[in-house]
Write a protein that holds these residues in place. Structure first.
Motif, PDB file in Angstrom:
ATOM      1  N   ARG A  30     -17.233  64.757 -33.657  1.00 53.84           N
ATOM      2  CA  ARG A  30     -15.590  64.407 -33.866  1.00 53.84           C
ATOM      3  C   ARG A  30     -14.779  65.095 -35.246  1.00 53.84           C
TER       4      ARG A  30
ATOM      5  N   SER B  89     -15.365  56.084 -21.658  1.00 55.81           N
ATOM      6  CA  SER B  89     -14.045  56.926 -21.384  1.00 55.81           C
ATOM      7  C   SER B  89     -14.419  58.199 -21.313  1.00 55.81           C
ATOM      8  N   SER B  90     -13.437  59.170 -20.812  1.00 60.58           N
ATOM      9  CA  SER B  90     -13.810  60.521 -20.596  1.00 60.58           C
ATOM     10  C   SER B  90     -13.762  61.305 -21.531  1.00 60.58           C
TER      11      SER B  90
ATOM     12  N   GLY C   5     -12.116  62.535 -25.839  1.00 63.68           N
ATOM     13  CA  GLY C   5     -10.787  63.510 -26.002  1.00 63.68           C
ATOM     14  C   GLY C   5     -11.203  64.800 -26.230  1.00 63.68           C
ATOM     15  N   ASP C   6     -10.598  65.601 -27.017  1.00 61.38           N
ATOM     16  CA  ASP C   6     -10.744  66.792 -27.653  1.00 61.38           C
ATOM     17  C   ASP C   6     -12.227  66.803 -28.491  1.00 61.38           C
TER      18      ASP C   6
ATOM     19  N   LYS D  15     -10.250  71.380 -25.431  1.00 60.25           N
ATOM     20  CA  LYS D  15      -9.594  70.426 -24.889  1.00 60.25           C
ATOM     21  C   LYS D  15     -10.347  69.538 -24.010  1.00 60.25           C
ATOM     22  N   HIS D  16     -10.130  68.161 -24.046  1.00 57.88           N
ATOM     23  CA  HIS D  16     -10.815  67.255 -23.204  1.00 57.88           C
ATOM     24  C   HIS D  16     -12.482  67.384 -23.197  1.00 57.88           C
ATOM     25  N   GLY D  17     -12.925  68.056 -24.091  1.00 53.14           N
ATOM     26  CA  GLY D  17     -14.408  68.131 -24.010  1.00 53.14           C
ATOM     27  C   GLY D  17     -14.988  68.973 -23.142  1.00 53.14           C
ATOM     28  N   ASP D  18     -13.927  70.034 -22.307  1.00 52.42           N
ATOM     29  CA  ASP D  18     -14.396  70.564 -21.145  1.00 52.42           C
ATOM     30  C   ASP D  18     -15.284  72.079 -21.586  1.00 52.42           C
TER      31      ASP D  18
END
Length: 224
Positions: A116, A192-193, A195-196, A201-204
């Motif tokens: 992070r 939780s899903s 974050g970045d 973005k969104h750890g995708d």
């Protein structure tokens, strides 16, 4: 000086976001995925099964300076498995992330790499390169092992105390003294899903995985 300046990873499954992070990091820093997921390197010779008390396993894996220890479910409160603890125990620097609460259980802030803290793969790779090429930077992340335990976080000291206690003694104490001395544990906050992460973005990290599969497919068919 004897450690291999690379990230090692042994995984059975390919649950996200771990594969995407490994693939993205491998574009910028030596990364050895030695398990079933995006395998690009062989296991150490005669590596035994993983186990916290398996000294032969720990000795062989200690050759690698960094270990990718992210969990299958990295954003679940209270979910921390042997991956990170085994890396710490053998002197490898774990690369990790998770629910905010995990930081309370780590020895010190400078005992691990928190994903992070980096806004790109390039920034993460630059930090790994700096640690791998500068003995003093490496010492920043490993000196906690030789410091007095009073310098370690309260959460980590409590964890060691609990793990070092005979479970039968602890269980008997709880049964004998009850909730007045041993209150019920607080309810966990769940998952939780996320974050970045690393500028994604969104750890995708799906795009990194698809790109790796595309390169692999063309390599196998002889296309440069």
């Amino acid at each position: 000086s004897d450690r291999i300046p690379a990230v090692s990873w042994i995984a059975i499954d390919c649950l996200p976001p771990r594969p995407g992070i490994i693939v993205g990091l491998a574009e910028h820093f030596p990364t050895f995925s030695m398990g079933n997921c995006f395998n690009n390197y062989h296991l150490p010779r005669n590596l035994p099964g993983r186990g916290v008390e398996n000294l032969e396993y720990q000795s062989k894996m200690a050759r690698y300076m960094f270990y990718f220890a992210v969990e299958n479910a990295p954003m679940c409160e209270g979910y921390m498995t042997e991956k990170v603890w085994m890396a710490l125990a053998r002197g490898s620097i774990p690369i990790y992330t998770g629910h905010d609460s995990f930081t309370e259980l780590m020895p010190t802030k400078k005992s691990y790499i928190d994903l992070r803290d980096y806004d790109s793969f390039e920034a993460l790779a630059a930090e790994l390169e700096a640690i791998a090429s500068d003995e003093s930077r490496y010492d920043e992340y490993t000196s906690w092992r030789y410091d007095h335990p009073s310098t370690w976080s309260p959460g980590f000291r409590k964890l060691l105390r609990v793990q070092s206690t005979d479970i039968k003694v602890g269980l008997c104490a709880v049964l004998a003294k009850g909730p007045t001395v041993f209150p019920k544990a607080d309810k966990m906050g769940g998952c939780s899903s996320g974050g970045d992460l690393l500028g994604v973005k969104h750890g995708d990290f799906g795009a990194y995985i698809e790109a790796a599969r595309f390169r692999s497919k063309h390599h196998e068919t002889g296309v440069p």
